[in-house]
Scaffold this motif. Sequence first.
Motif: not given
Lengths: 574, 1042
Positions: A555-574
Amino acid sequence: MKNNIKYRFISICIVCIAFSGLIAACNDYLDVEPSAIRSGDNFISNDENAVMAVNSVYNILASHERWGGGLLESSSYYIGEILADFSEMGAHKGDYDDLERMIEWRPFTDEIILYGIWNRSYDGIYRSDYVLESMPDAPINPTLKSRLMGEAYFLRAMNILRLVKVFGNVPIEEGIISPDQYGKIQQKSMHEGFEIGAANFRKSMVRLPKKSEYSASDLGRATKGAAQAMLARLYMLDAGMDKDAPTTAWDSVYKYTNLVIESGEYGLVGNYAEINEPEGENNFESIFELQFGSSASLNIGLGGDRSAIGSTSQIRCGIRSAENEGLPGGWGYYQPTQLMVDEFEAKDPRLSCAVYGPNFNGGIVYGIMRNYDLSDMESEYYNRKLAIDPVTEAAALATSPTNSSRNLRVIRYADVLLMNAEAAYYLNKPGEALASLELVRDRARKSTYCKGYKLRSDKYDPTGFSGNLPTITASGQDLLNAIWHERSVELAFEDMRYWDLVRTGRYLDRLDVIKATSKDPMATELRFANIDLRENCQARCIAGPRGVNDIPMFPIPGAEAEKWNLSQLIGIYN
Amino acid sequence: MARKNFYSRGFIFGNKFVPVILMMLLLSVIQVDVYGLPKSVNTTVMVEKQITVSGSVKDSKGQPVIGATVVVKGTSTGTATDINGNFSLAIDNKDSILLVSFIGMITQELMIGDKTYFDVVLEEDVTGLDEVVVVGYGTSRKSDLTGAVASVKADDLTMMSSQDVLSGMQGKISGVHITPNSGAPGANITVRIRGIGTINNSDPIYVVDGFQVSDINYLSVNDIESIEVLKDASATAIYGSRGANGVILVSTKKGSKGGVQFSLNYNYGIQSASKKIDMLNAWQFATLYREAHSNSGVSLSPSDDKITQFVIDNKSEGTDWQDKVFRKNTPVQNLDFSMSGSEGRNTFLASVFYSSNEGLVENSDFSKLNTRLHDSYAISDKITWDFDVSYSKSDKQDIGGGILTSSLYMDPITPAWDENTNNYGARTFNQIEASNPAMLIDHSKYDRLSSTNRFVGNTSITFRDIIINGLSFSSRFGYDNQTIKGKGYYPEFYIDATTYNAESSLYQNNRNMISKLWSSYFNYEKTIGQHAINAMLGTEMQSFENEYISGTVYDVANDPNQMYFNLANNQERKSIDGNFKESTLLSYFARVNYKFMDRYMLTGTLRADGSSKFLGDNRWGIFPSVAVGWDVKKESFLDNINAVNGLKLRGGWGVVGNQNSLNNPYVYASTITSKSNSYVIGDEVVNGYYPAELANKDIKWEITETFNFGIDLGLFNNKLTLDANVFQNTTRDMIATPLAPDYVGYNAVPSNIGSMRNKGIEISVGHKNVIGDFSYSINWNITALKNEVLDLGTSTAIRAGMVARLDPTTYTDVGGEIGAFYGLATNGIFTQASLDALHAQYPEYQPTAQPGDVWFADFDGDHKIDKNNDRQYLGSAIPDFTSGLNIQLKWKNIDFACYFLGSYGNEIVNGQYVYIYGSNIKSNWHADMWNRSREGVITDHPRLDIADINGNTSTFSDRFVEDGSYLRLKNIQIGYSLPESICRKVKLSDFRIYFSADNLFTISKYSGWDPETASFGTLDGGVDYGTYPLSKVLTVGLNLKF
């Protein structure tokens, strides 16, 4: 009248003061030159500063993760080896929750190891970008400028490759990202990521000098050969991990490995056992390695930035104990498994260079019979390639765990030969494949045991083997298997096992083997008895070139993904 | 490059000259002949029919009044008194009336008739609304003020034993919150005017006699004549970019007229701890220690088992560590001596002040020496030259914060000194997270020494009545050079395997700060019929430099005479560091006061500030303000209402800036890392540098917009006065560091992204009366304030206030208060019944909890406890209101005074809670924990568990948050003055002895040492890290004048 004169005098004085100000009048009272800082706007204005700006990009390779958790490059073996079948985490249950969750394929989105890979890689990309943006117009010696930009491109590509293979789809932009772009950056697909990495390696390749063209004082810098070899590795990973990989990927591997081979800059050293010893650093076989120093070996006083120049890997992987036979104790991570030991053919001298342990060769390492506590171990072995050398390293490590000066090999000539063999196989040139393979096996055949294999020995003890490691004559899938096998033993603990399994589609199957075999030496129960490793991992896989979901993604680090609109390739990482 | 500027800027701002200043000076020079010789002009224009009247003007104390205005009523004929208070005036008509006036005094009307010489005694205008107050670049009658300005007089400042100016101001002014950062001698004092205006520097600026300085530590209480606090923008806008956090104007004492007078003040006090926290003794500790283990099913090691059992069997008291740390009756003393007087054209004052304080805790000594010389020279009737120099030296020894908390945490079984090892007692139990405080104190003997040397020089020249009457010009140059030297030594020692220091170290540092100021302004006063105008126009240049060097060496002998860098035995290990910062400020400002019919007032100010910290269009900030006032009492409809002596309504708006919001003056330049990011190349360490953060070339002023409405009321012959303001301050473009994605690879730079608001009301009520020999005054003030963070841009909530390795306790986020406390709320302690009931319904709710554990509240409704999702607001350090009450009584020669300080509705995070109320073993326990929950007993305190699996105290919760309200008797004092008749016999003009007590009692529910010192922080206000508490001080003192 007397008063009158006096006041005139005062008035004249005041006028004089005012006037002196006027003479020097300029409107720059508010233009204060910044003091005691060096401004990035004009730092790269001479050769010396330009070199230092590039040095700061190298620093990332040897630096600590931003929030602790060891060296960035220890993450290379956390994923590259410990997640694969030849290594246990070691240490104790609970010592490193983050790593344990990754091993069990149920990582959270904020694992410190992943976070470290993410932020340090991007730090490195930014530092490269700073060099690449500032350098073109700077008054720098043209030859040096070209080389430095080549180094920056090389390191930029290294960081991009690390991100792409771990996270898949990551943001990669041209140049430094300005504040108005925060959160608006489009992620690149894994395929695009590989392409961008390749382009950066190519840009570095045309600018970098050959290894022989560098002076001794530049030992450790990126070379043309390193760029070629890494480009070959990139294409090899691309071919196995990227569903959109170009059909010519193996052609590229073949092409760039041949360039290295034909350059005459590299070759195999005579004795395999020397490679990972201190005296094997930057040898003829070495193409790129992470350079470390210790405050002891470099005679630097405090005030030098010790943490960024020394390695913790020796302490991290050393025998777990406070002190042992007068040598500094380690933390007991990164332990070889029986699976690895079993992978070696009989009488392969390289086994002695990969493992040591209580039930192996009488517990001897570096000529000393060490004490072990099996209850402190997750397997019966420790990692010989990172063992503490009592002569050159022990004293420095007793001062500080970050004080190991042992370089970490990133890519070496034997790897290039094996890539070449594999590429030749895919390009239907089995003769060339067998030839490259034989070069590697022949050297291994003639090698000695590891240094200090015998009690009280500090030498490379001869094996006395004969007839070992027979020449391979296989063809077809057997030949491919033979090449893969050779990689797994030749490159044991050189951070490639996981990637080789993933890119060849074997990783999920090996998870079943891990589940079926992994256990503490003193335990009766299997370590992963209650954890479905394969299922956990498969839920985190994307489709690769084989058309099935067999490429695990972190997973892309969660805080980073959440704050900066990054999508995870894998759904369960969301 | 910067070096060149540094020198060329030199003594008078060098080559950077401003045409406006020049123009002013030229204008003033042109007029020198005229105003230099007023008398000769008068004599030459005198015509025969005129008569000359003369006289002298004195104040009620018989001192000449210089510069009093003497005019013929209804004409423009007039003069001013000279330095001896004498005047002489040619008049046409003996039926005229002379008006003699002076600011702050009651104007007198004199019928001339046949008299030609007048002895005029001007009475001070004591009605509160008519006192003269200093405002920025000038003075104003309080009745003419349209802004929120409050005053403190010298006498009100001297009560506290510390003789510190700011301590003296505490609680005296509404809207001004003054908090000592700790009770350590010489500790900093935090001043917040109308709340915390920004997440950045919220310190007000200090202006001493027109010279802007960062603090006033170099002044002693007896140097102060008066202090004015400018609170709203209509008053502070004249200081533009430096006014956002309020302005404290200090007027120092000047020489007195007439003969030389000496003044001596001395006091001596003894101090002791105002509170001791009740901890368990050795056998009680041992009992809980054993219980914690047995609760967790962990067996004690054989030695621990023996030790604890032995202690319990013998009912051992053990060591009372607080007694080892806090001394009793340590002395504090202050001596002040001054000489003032006049001689010819000079009036002068010289003073020396010495203060020493040994502190409650050993090795926290503080001493200070201030000297000051002021001279005012009347070059002519209309030109005055002032010269003021101060030198201050202070020496301070700080103890580490850990010493005080160690006195709570250290287990009572360990002895302070171990006779067997002839060494400090080694910690008995490894879990105890403290070191032997007695040892720590001893180690701080040569540690944390700081010595401040400060020179402040300040000179000004004032020209009155240049070109035309009423136009004056002043130019001032000020220089402030402060050098702070720090030194520390940490010895080599060995107590046990985990408590040792293998190599001694010595650090020294030196910070040198220089600020220079040159300001000039014109002032013009004119009254035409019903219109009165007072205008001011000026310019100012300031520069600030801050240079720092430091170094550390190792292996230095434990001997103060050997503690120097050249004697370090370890030649390998050493480090040095340094930096330098410089900034400049250039300003133009103007103010107009207009008054119509003596009752309608309008004030407008405008200041333009240019700062070197900003570039291009952002460099200049424009700070305007407008305010109106209405003196209602002057209206006819109040003529007959005698009960009302004064009634004024005020309203104002303005915008001010905060140039201190930007600590780094070079944000506009990307900065290459100062530390090398090295790598090894060619077996050598090579240095690596890169810009760790981007430049922000768009950085600009942080501004605060203020609205203020006020009322000033005087009733019953001004026996009752009331002064009230409501205000709203909104800070915009607040500088905060935005959040940047990690994928950019660099650190974000501070940007103007935030906004914060403070709304409040402040009321001061005064009552004074004289009944025969008895007089009294009571002053009470109250301030209520509400803070709200309006915007933080893309920055995330700011977390701060880490205590004991817990998560940060405070949370500054949009919609909340700055530094609000966030954590888990709790529902008390689980009983078997409550736990069973809960788990029957929600098995996932604190699944490992047992009876006696803390029951955390589920905030997000998922019936599970997760400290990130269930975190909620638990209070804040911002009080609902703060209040001060001052009472002064006088009967014949006996005076009595006391003042109280109170704060209500604020909370404190007790940072020691996690330890001394801990479920696990980190320290000794508070005596309350004797009543912990245990087998079969459920109390308010959780059960013990060495792992604290439930997180009873290893999770930040409302159990840490205590009511921080308090009411404290800050000072009570009784004095006796010798009757004047006796004084005169012994040739004394004043003799007073007094007895005084500081911090005699405090009413507070707070269980820590001191609720007052816990609240000073900005983002972590109210988090008590175990601060050095204020002492109780008993003082005797003497005031002498002769």
